[in-house]
Design a protein around this motif. Structure first.
Motif, short mmCIF file in Angstrom:
data_model
loop_
_atom_site.label_atom_id
_atom_site.label_comp_id
_atom_site.label_asym_id
_atom_site.label_seq_id
_atom_site.Cartn_x
_atom_site.Cartn_y
_atom_site.Cartn_z
N LEU A 26 0.82 -1.20 0.00
CA LEU A 26 0.00 0.00 0.00
C LEU A 26 0.86 1.26 0.00
N PHE A 27 2.00 1.18 0.69
CA PHE A 27 2.87 2.35 0.80
C PHE A 27 4.09 2.26 -0.11
N HIS A 28 4.15 1.24 -0.94
CA HIS A 28 5.33 1.00 -1.80
C HIS A 28 4.82 0.17 -2.98
N PRO A 29 4.07 0.84 -3.89
CA PRO A 29 3.30 0.09 -4.91
C PRO A 29 4.16 -0.71 -5.89
N GLU A 30 5.37 -0.25 -6.21
CA GLU A 30 6.16 -0.99 -7.21
C GLU A 30 6.90 -2.16 -6.55
N ASP A 31 7.15 -3.21 -7.35
CA ASP A 31 7.90 -4.38 -6.88
C ASP A 31 9.29 -4.00 -6.40
N SER A 32 9.72 -4.55 -5.28
CA SER A 32 11.13 -4.40 -4.89
C SER A 32 11.96 -5.42 -5.65
#
Lengths: 338, 338, 338, 338
Positions: free
Chosen positions: C75-81
């Motif tokens: 939710l707070f980091h939408p792109e894939d790590s």
């Protein structure tokens, strides 16, 4: 079968035990161990009731070497069984079958409309519940006979064979007359009276695994049906109960290679009930095909928000179609087709 | 009931959801949260089908605040229910009932002999299976009607009311005629057609918890029977399935204080099936009494090694007698008697 | 966060509860229900300790609406790590990484030989245990530092980055110096002191799910590492414990789409430990790729029968190669590559 | 140990297998079965690593007849072990010990006050956590050394020996200096490095069962400590993880008679963590005593609503006192005392 016997068992007790097996036509081999003595029982041990053996206070443990099932066992039936459901072949190496439809039949128009969509998307059978096992007595219990007749109409219009769940033996005549593949739900997997009754007909049975049943118990329930004379059994995994709370149940895909090893019966996967969430259905369906499943049974609803049961796990027809298209490519990679 | 709704849901979707509840006579309170909006639904939410609510793609989650059951709920029936089984009172603060008998009826002389032993030991009801749910189709399936009639003879000789398991609705007439307490086994706890049929009679029902069912589901199955009109339900815990392998199942004794909190129905414990080992039965029986259980149902066999099923978990009559004597002292300590 | 409060709670108790939340900077909304009152708590509820709230006897229940984790939350980091392991990228949409190697390092020649085979088959990292968590104190416990150095030699010869399991914080210096991807095993998933220590370094961590841990707890353990400052976490599913006995554990592949939904961290699958049987590894690997996993970690041994641990679940190098080839085709179908 | 070998295994493979066992000083007996051949291995099979045996592709299955543990096994140590904790004897037939105290130490005055209450109520040891295993990194992690020193002060004032949980081996010196009974928590039951370190000291260890560990694994963890040289181990059951949601975990009281059968070590019960609800603690405590447990460890807090952790499962001192009084009567009934 291996029987572990406590050291110090009186000679006459040991002799009685040995004699008991010999009277059943079994051969008994004895190994004297350090802290236990062991009997190795050779022969057809499916006739031995483990619980009776364990009752002897000198017996420490009983271990089966051979499986307790015969009819379902691949050891005695090496080639895959292919079950014919109104012309659709389930099992074997060629085709992956996809069954689609709503959790519950809600009316003639609804089921006929969904049936058309399922057919166009590439589905080859129609599912729909007319008798619904619901946890709450206050929840919708299904349309009953009317629902079955609505499905018959949907079959008439689309040609798709129909699958529906039976909940008690007193409905067998109705199901034999109208339904092509009779489903035994997870909660009835060990309703042995129902299994026995289904063993006496010759319609194909879709036997779902119980929520907390082992694979061995599941195969024994199939054995109930087959030993009664009905060898048309298709197994269906629909998730087991664990402590996990982000999914409704835990889909156990390792059943696919295990069933292939232990049995000759076809195995299909129900990703909708297993996950309880339409958003997980596509990836679990593709995984099932890649694992070698013989088919899928997927919930499809044209208006999930208005569904009378389990809408949250239903795919809309267009999603169902995409899923089949992706699944077909994976099926082809492993030498099959949808 | 609390409905969590995703931020960004279109206004008209939200209005549809709210309206849906209001049309059911429920009041909707809205809380605007940081990442979610929440609706608090006030009123009789047993009429709401959670699954239908979850189907809306804008709904993130549904949480019940009030229990989904009414008839079994202590909130609406604060005093203990006392169920009368042919004169024996089950439930309440005074007595702990002890039911004893073999897993299977094996013949008239066997059951009558055990009945005498059970009575002399202090047992107040006789159990015995005539229809047996067995994992294997090759295992002994019970004597059927003959077994029921043998139990009737044992009752005649000893005066003990009789308990036996029903496996399908088509035997209800037989059970109503002959049996005093009709048992629904763990495998049939969610055989809803059977539960509905039992809701229409007025004989007491002993409802066993399923092997992997939650307490809430168990209470919902009791609700099926009670909402049908038969309020004579006794609950029975018989162990749940876990990963542990040193016991057959895991006896969950914490159900005793929980059932007392959530429901007014009596709760009894079956330590024999739970543990699968006669050697653990006495300590688990004493624990159950200390925990506040209203009764015990214990397997007793005069010749466990020769028992046709589950001999390993049966007590010999003299052990059963000792157990009752020890149990009585514990019952008295907590202000009850056996 | 939703707090259910019993009806009849004294006004001053209710005020104390409300004040407690407000002092934490949270907003409290009240709904008066039929049998309960409800508080809806709005704001950053990760600061609230549920257990403290539940301790109040007037509180009936506490339900989290927002997840208890922040750093791992999509939710707070939408792109894939995408985690960089010595040049190998794990995560993202392009590549599926395959890690291979023996359960235990048994010596320099063994591990170097297997490393060559893994590389030739298409594997991109080498796994090998030097510190082994074994159920029995009498079983082989690993070569320790010597094993780590043998892996370093294998890396030198093949260029493959190395993965190995750490069992206690006092070995961190050794692992930081020599190992490219530090594994936290299932049994240590909630060894919080170890997690905290790993939060202070910046090497990538492979965090296995515990045998009976929920996905939420697993993500909270990742949160421990990330909140300490080390954001290089890769999740690994290796099977959960259930009642099933035909597989060692039950591989839960539904974690793949769920992790993708809830978190931005990469998720890889270990089919070898999950099934305990080499014969099931290929089908479960293909299923994992089809489900969308970011990688596989598979046991490979050139001589499984002579392996010092877990040989039964190890693939021979040629089987490993075939598996990768089949997996690559499936990866390509879903738009990725191996 | 019984080895099942597939029919058709080449003669030289079979000879290799047999030789492997003989080289370990074991005797091999062969039984030729219908579908499998069986080897019965006689001798000290704790030296055999099952996993290595299973790796052979001709081996179908391995079954242990003798337990894999030695030091903890009652077979080789028939009398009860009695562990001395700073003068308090745990185990044996006479006394049931009751340990009380807060989940977390929150300060000197808090712990000293509770210690006085525990003592007055009849408790004989004081528990209190200074290092807390918390699922969330944002939850209170314990006062550390300061908390240990606060407990030392409470011991000074009351004379009660103190129990506290260790979370990593680097704190062993501190614990050996200050703590009387060192607790290994459920999450660390298989932290083997910690177990090995604890095997080298001679302070008593309280070993909790892991949330999803079998009794056999738990005994193997005790074996780790004992085989290292520290034979002062007390076992503690604190509930296992199941699908049930009305209790935090499922208290498995059948461990009491099983531990008594399999091992000579004392077994105590933690009803507070098992149930997660103070309201269930008394009935589960009485049940544990009736089942034959050697002791109880119960959470007590003078102000549960203000507790920094797990207040919901803490008894107030007056409830704790009542519980001990009731428990004492039950203990006396079974020939013990508190």
């Amino acid at each position: 079968m291996i029987i572990t016997c406590k050291k110090g068992a009186p000679q006459n007790e040991v002799e009685k035990i040995v004699k008991g097996f010999e009277e059943k036509g079994l051969e008994v081999n004895t190994i004297l161990g350090t802290n236990y003595n062991v009997f190795g029982i050779v022969g057809d041990t499916t006739v031995v009731d483990e619980k009776m053996v364990r009752a002897n206070p000198w017996i420490e443990d009983v271990t089966r070497i051979a499986a307790p099932y015969k009819k379902v066992n691949r050891l005695f039936h090496p080639e895959d069984s292919i079950i014919d459901v109104a012309g659709i072949k389930v099992g074997g190496k060629e085709k992956v079958v996809v069954i689609g439809g709503p959790c519950s039949v809600e009316g003639k128009e609804q089921i006929c409309e969904i049936a058309e969509e399922v057919k166009q998307a590439g589905g080859c059978m129609l599912r729909g519940g007319a008798y619904k096992p619901r946890t709450s007595p206050y929840a919708f219990q299904g349309l009953g006979t009317e629902g079955i007749l609505d499905m018959v109409e949907a079959r008439k219009r689309t040609g798709l064979p129909i699958v529906s769940e039976i909940m008690s033996a007193d409905k067998i005549d109705e199901f034999v007359e109208y339904v092509d593949l009779i489903q035994v739900g997870a909660r009835n997997m060990q309703n042995f009276d129902l299994l026995k009754a289904l063993g006496k007909i010759n319609k194909p049975i879709l036997l779902k695994r119980g929520l907390s049943n082992t694979i061995e118990e599941w195969l024994m329930s199939a054995e109930y049906i087959m030993s009664g004379g009905n060898e048309n059994v298709i197994l269906c995994e629909r998730g087991i109960r664990t402590f996990e709370r982000y999914t409704r149940n835990t889909l156990d895909l390792s059943v696919v290679p295990i069933i292939k090893k232990k049995s000759h019966l076809p195995i299909i996967i129900d990703p909708s009930h297993a996950t309880g969430d339409w958003d997980l259905v596509e990836s679990m369906s593709l995984a099932a095909i890649a694992a070698g499943a013989d088919g899928l049974i997927v919930e499809v609803h044209n208006n999930p928000e208005k569904a009378w049961s389990d809408g949250a796990q239903s795919l809309k027809p267009e999603k169902f179609k995409t899923m089949i298209e992706k699944g077909r490519v994976i099926a082809q990679v492993i030498g099959r087709d949808i």
